[in-house]
Design an enzyme around this catalytic site. Sequence first.
Site, PDB file in Angstrom:
ATOM      1  N   GLU A  99      -0.562  -2.368   5.288  1.00  0.00           N
ATOM      2  CA  GLU A  99       0.412  -2.270   6.381  1.00  0.00           C
ATOM      3  C   GLU A  99       0.307  -0.917   7.057  1.00  0.00           C
ATOM      4  O   GLU A  99       0.473  -0.808   8.279  1.00  0.00           O
ATOM      5  CB  GLU A  99       1.827  -2.492   5.839  1.00  0.00           C
ATOM      6  CG  GLU A  99       2.917  -2.515   6.917  1.00  0.00           C
ATOM      7  CD  GLU A  99       3.367  -1.132   7.365  1.00  0.00           C
ATOM      8  OE1 GLU A  99       3.695  -0.963   8.563  1.00  0.00           O
ATOM      9  OE2 GLU A  99       3.385  -0.213   6.522  1.00  0.00           O
ATOM     10  N   GLU A 100       0.060   0.131   6.282  1.00  0.00           N
ATOM     11  CA  GLU A 100       0.025   1.480   6.846  1.00  0.00           C
ATOM     12  C   GLU A 100      -1.121   1.670   7.835  1.00  0.00           C
ATOM     13  O   GLU A 100      -1.084   2.569   8.671  1.00  0.00           O
ATOM     14  CB  GLU A 100      -0.070   2.526   5.731  1.00  0.00           C
ATOM     15  CG  GLU A 100       1.127   2.561   4.791  1.00  0.00           C
ATOM     16  CD  GLU A 100       2.420   2.985   5.480  1.00  0.00           C
ATOM     17  OE1 GLU A 100       2.371   3.425   6.642  1.00  0.00           O
ATOM     18  OE2 GLU A 100       3.490   2.883   4.852  1.00  0.00           O
ATOM     19  N   ASP A 127       0.800  -1.224   0.000  1.00  0.00           N
ATOM     20  CA  ASP A 127       0.000   0.000   0.000  1.00  0.00           C
ATOM     21  C   ASP A 127       0.832   1.273   0.000  1.00  0.00           C
ATOM     22  O   ASP A 127       1.948   1.321   0.512  1.00  0.00           O
ATOM     23  CB  ASP A 127      -0.979   0.023   1.187  1.00  0.00           C
ATOM     24  CG  ASP A 127      -0.317  -0.302   2.527  1.00  0.00           C
ATOM     25  OD1 ASP A 127       0.705  -1.030   2.538  1.00  0.00           O
ATOM     26  OD2 ASP A 127      -0.831   0.152   3.567  1.00  0.00           O
TER      27      ASP A 127
END
Length: 441
Positions: A165-166, A98
């Site tokens: 992931e963010e 991402d």
Amino acid sequence: MRAFLASVAAIALSAGAAAQDDLRRDIEIDYSDHLEALYQHFHANPELSLMEVETAARLAEEIRSLGFEVTENVGGTGLVAVLENGEGPTLMLRADMDGLPIEENTGLDFASTAMGTDRRGQESFVMHACAHDTHMTALVGAARQLAARRDQWSGTLVLIGQPAEELGLGAQMMLDDGLFERFPLPDAVVSFHTFGAIPAGMIGYVPGYAMANVDSVDITVRGIGAHGSTPHVGRDPVLLSAQIITALQTLVSREMNPLESGVVTVGAINGGTKHNIIPDEVHLQITVRSYSDANRELLLSGIERIAHGQAASAGIPEDLWPTVEVEEPYTPATYNDPELAEYGAGVLRERFGNVAVRELDPVMGGEDFSRYGRTEHDIPIFMFWVGGTPEDVLVDYQSRGLSAPGNHSALFAPDAETSITMATEGMTAIALDYLQASGAQ
């Protein structure tokens, strides 16, 4: 500064002096022929967390073409690729996919101008400001080398492209969707992160706790509104908020073991509308960082205790005491299995030398890669850092007394060739060694 520059020079000399074997040569050729264009494609076309549809499709296409069995839409937009190659252990390699809601300002010819709409319907520019584009490219690079060298290893290779992931959500989403049940269960999980805080040409690693627990806490401080000229007839939540903020700093300074680390940072305080109005409430937004589960509990329980205690001392009725909400899910601390970390670092040192591969201090950033090591299976995990900032950029900024743009900056432009080829070589070397033809580590 001189010591730093000398270190950078030594690292560059070490990397240049290392033996140019077939693997390194093949990776360098592949970068020129294929990986560079792939990286530029990923960089120019980022997608926000949970929206990585086209990104995942391209990643799946690249890996499927090598003979991997690829399953898409695992945990949302995630993908899992499996290559079975005889008897032996199972190794999982992970890359995240991402981008971030940032307008790029690097000036690169292939800079992102993409716009995206997040899961809440908010539109923004999108940029790969955390180098996930290098992660995906190096994963493909390692896959290409390992697929071409099947006679040099035996076992099962599992590659994952992870979403979100963010947001700290993607790893858990893939696990909840059966990552460790539907696909071969790994004996170890390895990943890397391009890191702008260390120079290109350097690899860093941390055995044990490498990154922190990350918690987001919201406190609604309630009071009794009044005219600013008559504070005695109300209960001022602005003043109470200030007292809470000050008292929160005692959690780390006076309640945690001074040999351990923690952070309680109030990042936002919002309340009130006018100079002469005491509002009814104030909203505090707090980030909390820790390593151990015990210290996480100490900090989170302490925040609520202090908020309530300060309210009581200010004469706030109990039914108006502050509400404290801890956002779930949180991002757990990344704990690199010490044995696997030293093993992986040994492989990396053998290829790049002792000067280029350094044991570093842990950081207070967070990474949901941690989730893969926190299941009932108790699988060892290892994430290493690959330097991303070009030497000339570091020198320029340091000469002006500034820090070079790093991860999550609109100006972050890593040395793509160095970070991708070094990461590709490092990941491939670890996999080849772990999945030896004998099946023994």
